[in-house]
Scaffold this active site. Sequence first.
Site, PDB file in Angstrom:
ATOM      1  N   ASP A 128       0.449  -1.559  -0.225  1.00  0.00           N
ATOM      2  CA  ASP A 128       0.434   0.209   0.007  1.00  0.00           C
ATOM      3  C   ASP A 128       1.033   1.465  -0.128  1.00  0.00           C
ATOM      4  O   ASP A 128       0.957   1.576   1.270  1.00  0.00           O
ATOM      5  CB  ASP A 128      -0.786  -0.538   1.204  1.00  0.00           C
ATOM      6  CG  ASP A 128      -1.650   1.177   0.947  1.00  0.00           C
ATOM      7  OD1 ASP A 128      -1.911   1.769   0.482  1.00  0.00           O
ATOM      8  OD2 ASP A 128      -2.325   1.246   2.074  1.00  0.00           O
ATOM      9  N   ASP A 150      -1.504   6.258  -7.050  1.00  0.00           N
ATOM     10  CA  ASP A 150      -1.230   4.861  -5.906  1.00  0.00           C
ATOM     11  C   ASP A 150      -1.586   3.279  -6.510  1.00  0.00           C
ATOM     12  O   ASP A 150      -1.701   3.313  -7.737  1.00  0.00           O
ATOM     13  CB  ASP A 150      -3.025   4.984  -5.493  1.00  0.00           C
ATOM     14  CG  ASP A 150      -3.824   4.383  -4.195  1.00  0.00           C
ATOM     15  OD1 ASP A 150      -2.485   3.864  -3.168  1.00  0.00           O
ATOM     16  OD2 ASP A 150      -5.134   3.537  -4.679  1.00  0.00           O
TER      17      ASP A 150
END
Length: 447
Positions: free
Chosen positions: A111, A322
């Site tokens: 992440d 992201d």
Amino acid sequence: MITIIRCMGAMEVLTTLLLSVASLHSSAASPPLGYRSTLTHVDSHGSFTKTELMRRAAHRSRHRASMMLSRYFTMSTSSDAGPARLRSGQAEYLMELAIGTPPVPFVALADTGSDLTWTQCQPCKLCFPQDTPIYDTAVSSSFSPVPCASATCLPIWSSRNCTASSSPCRYRYAYGDGAYSAGVLGTETLTFPGAPGVSVGGIAFGCGVDNGGLSYNSTGTVGLGRGSLSLVAQLGVGKFSYCLTDFFNTSLGSPVLFGALAELAAPSTGAAVQSTPLVQSPYVPTWYYVSLEGISLGDARLPIPNGTFDLRDDGSGGMIVDSGTTFTFLVESAFRVVVDHVAGVLRQPVVNASSLDSPCFPAATGEQQLPAMPDMVLHFAGGADMRLHRDNYMSFNQEESSFCLNIAGSPSADVSILGNFQQQNIQMLFDITVGQLSFMPTDCGKL
């Protein structure tokens, strides 16, 4: 005289041997140039069709984007809750590591939008199912608890809750979608895969004995954000890169590289390295923001007003890079412009014109693949252009016989996200030391 010479010779041999041993010891103790692991897609163990993969990814993307852009999560002790910022606990890629001594498998959601690395720990109060043995601090010789008075504890614990300097650093990391992890902070040895594997000790991580909401065949999360607790910061390497392989070939792993190994591969297609500044928001310092200045389709610069994607002083706006969101999300005004121009190229109306979801366009009867389409170019600050070929922004939905644009309208009024579908076969280098994102088209399967 001859005896003296022999003694001197023996001394020289001994000295040479000692120097050689010292040199070998020094070499062995030297830190590696970098670290390497592999990212695997969360759907790699399922036998999904391309349409099913897109449907699943679209659902996760919308959910993650909604959570990210809600802007708040709770990260607190049980007695002191307060607003902070994070996003959904969902992600799209798993990172392969091992933890402890002896090492046990640690397959974690990678992440770029969070910092804390954590794994499920014994004795589990509440843990989600995992395929590998649950890590147990009691059988690891390299585990060490972090006291709450430690500076390492400060990012996740309020100092006023530290009743004694020797008390353990407790954490509760809660995500906007209901996922959470709670336990104690410790330090451990992480081992990167290889033959032999490369180990690094003293990595702060969360030992989660109470966890809920996450899985995707994972045992926890690896935080790759910009904060002091992220794995990137703790390795002390200052940079990392990843290179995502073909989205539809889920069995093919994608490399993630740290330190000197993270440097961009030598260009083989004549493509130049593109670089743009990383922007940091004081409100969400973990996230990787970039300045998107415009979008082109083919040779035409789309009529999107200047400043549409700017990160503003109050923390609104901006574009986040992201790894955990599949589709790119654009603010609605820009999204509508892109959709209209793609419709113009295809000469087909949008099926779901009023929706912010990924739009689709009807294919002609008998059509079984995407037509030829111009490149889409994302223009970033500093003159960096990210060129997206057709397969980096379009897909064919065979079940519904339609062409789909894998870009959606943002659930936020002003924040955009660069998703991982658009990053396929582009090596992405995040240099935190100098604050720069560099990228280059790459055959990621060969890296």
